[in-house]
Design a protein around this motif. Structure first.
Motif, mmCIF file in Angstrom:
data_model
loop_
_atom_site.group_PDB
_atom_site.id
_atom_site.type_symbol
_atom_site.label_atom_id
_atom_site.label_comp_id
_atom_site.label_asym_id
_atom_site.label_seq_id
_atom_site.Cartn_x
_atom_site.Cartn_y
_atom_site.Cartn_z
ATOM 1 N N SER A 1 -2.754 7.761 12.256
ATOM 2 C CA SER A 1 -2.201 6.652 11.472
ATOM 3 C C SER A 1 -2.264 5.340 12.248
ATOM 4 C CB SER A 1 -0.749 6.947 11.073
ATOM 5 O OG SER A 1 -0.682 7.988 10.130
ATOM 6 N N GLY B 1 1.551 1.049 4.147
ATOM 7 C CA GLY B 1 0.155 0.627 3.991
ATOM 8 C C GLY B 1 0.032 -0.805 3.514
ATOM 9 N N LYS C 1 -1.658 -5.132 0.215
ATOM 10 C CA LYS C 1 -2.232 -3.829 0.545
ATOM 11 C C LYS C 1 -3.299 -3.961 1.620
ATOM 12 C CE LYS C 1 -4.333 0.249 -1.627
ATOM 13 N NZ LYS C 1 -4.801 0.842 -2.908
ATOM 14 N N PHE D 1 -6.318 3.111 3.315
ATOM 15 C CA PHE D 1 -6.600 3.959 2.148
ATOM 16 C C PHE D 1 -8.108 4.157 1.981
ATOM 17 C CE2 PHE D 1 -2.691 1.566 1.482
ATOM 18 C CZ PHE D 1 -1.783 2.584 1.238
ATOM 19 N N ARG E 1 -8.359 8.546 1.174
ATOM 20 C CA ARG E 1 -7.338 9.103 2.062
ATOM 21 C C ARG E 1 -6.229 8.087 2.291
ATOM 22 N NH1 ARG E 1 -10.887 12.138 6.824
ATOM 23 N NH2 ARG E 1 -11.886 13.697 5.452
ATOM 24 N N ASP E 2 -5.031 8.617 2.413
ATOM 25 C CA ASP E 2 -3.848 7.792 2.667
ATOM 26 C C ASP E 2 -3.454 8.012 4.123
ATOM 27 O OD1 ASP E 2 -1.310 6.735 2.935
ATOM 28 O OD2 ASP E 2 -0.623 7.402 0.963
ATOM 29 N N THR F 1 -1.024 6.411 5.769
ATOM 30 C CA THR F 1 0.356 6.072 6.110
ATOM 31 C C THR F 1 1.002 7.271 6.812
ATOM 32 O OG1 THR F 1 1.169 6.805 3.952
ATOM 33 C CG2 THR F 1 0.602 4.464 4.186
ATOM 34 N N ASN G 1 2.200 10.274 4.747
ATOM 35 C CA ASN G 1 1.173 11.167 4.225
ATOM 36 C C ASN G 1 0.555 12.028 5.318
ATOM 37 O OD1 ASN G 1 -0.539 11.856 1.766
ATOM 38 N ND2 ASN G 1 -2.119 11.318 3.242
#
Length: 237
Positions: free
Chosen positions: A68, A107, A113, A118, A122-123, A125, A128
């Motif tokens: 992350s 995010g 944003k 992202f 895929r996320d 953060t 996640n």
């Protein structure tokens, strides 16, 4: 006849007594085996959970934090570069730690944003990526939950620290509270205030001086100098 009957009764009694002793001995032995089997099963569960907790601290959580945080740094560089292009003069985030906290959490930065968080559907953060540990745990029959004073499935980002112990590595440190237990909830580890660090290599990133100021848009990787005794040139405070 009476004497024979008495002998028969005695013989029958002795036979029944011997059979009873054999049955009792068998049941005791069987119970002992079951108990030993249960103990071995519990020991395996304890060892499995203990190993999982050790890997959480040494590998799983640091990896999640690193993944992350890596995307946050990429996003930070792109954000500064895009702002530089937009306003026509060099732009640098004044509070990088605040940027980290916001973008790790949602995010977004100041409601905007950050696309690098992202990428490829895929996320990245922290919420996640941390959920991947839950998935890994469930596949091994383990329940994993993390929490903070903000509630379950939350991480207190006020504990975030960004430091350098040398010029070439960035340490992203957060305080985690988490619970690991078996599915019956008989075995349970409740780990509080574990300071976990994800370590990032400065050489993996573009040089912000070239990217933003010297030659706006130039993608030049940071290269480690062969010379010694240089002071830190990156300041996240």
């Amino acid at each position: 006849m009476d004497r024979l009957n008495k002998k028969g009764v005695v013989f029958t009694f002795i036979t029944i007594l011997l059979i009873s002793i054999l049955i009792i001995a068998f049941l005791i032995n069987l119970e002992s085996r079951i108990t030993q089997s249960d103990i071995r099963t519990e020991n395996v569960k304890v060892d499995t959970l203990n190993s999982f907790v050790k890997n959480l601290n040494s590998t799983f959580i640091p990896s999640v934090l690193k993944v992350s945080s890596n995307q946050v740094i990429i996003s930070l560089l792109d954000y500064e570069h895009n702002k530089t292009k937009l306003q026509g003069s060099p732009f640098y985030i004044t509070d990088s730690t605040d940027y980290f906290k916001q973008v790790l959490d949602t995010g977004n930065y100041n409601g905007e944003k950050q696309q690098d968080m992202f990428q490829n559907l895929r996320d990245y953060t922290l919420f996640n990526t941390s959920s991947q540990i839950k998935l890994l745990a469930s596949q091994q029959g383990i329940n994993f939950t993390y929490y903070s004073n903000l509630g379950q499935d939350t991480i207190d980002l006020s504990t975030l620290r960004i430091t350098q112990q040398d010029p070439w590595h960035i340490y992203i440190t957060l305080r985690f509270n988490y619970i690991v237990e078996d599915q019956s909830s008989k075995l349970r580890w409740d780990i509080k205030n574990a300071d976990i660090s994800g370590i990032l290599n400065v050489e993996d990133y573009r040089d912000p001086i070239y990217l933003i100021q010297t030659i706006p848009g130039a993608s030049v990787k940071i290269i480690k100098t062969p010379y010694q005794n240089f002071t830190n040139i990156i300041d996240f405070n």
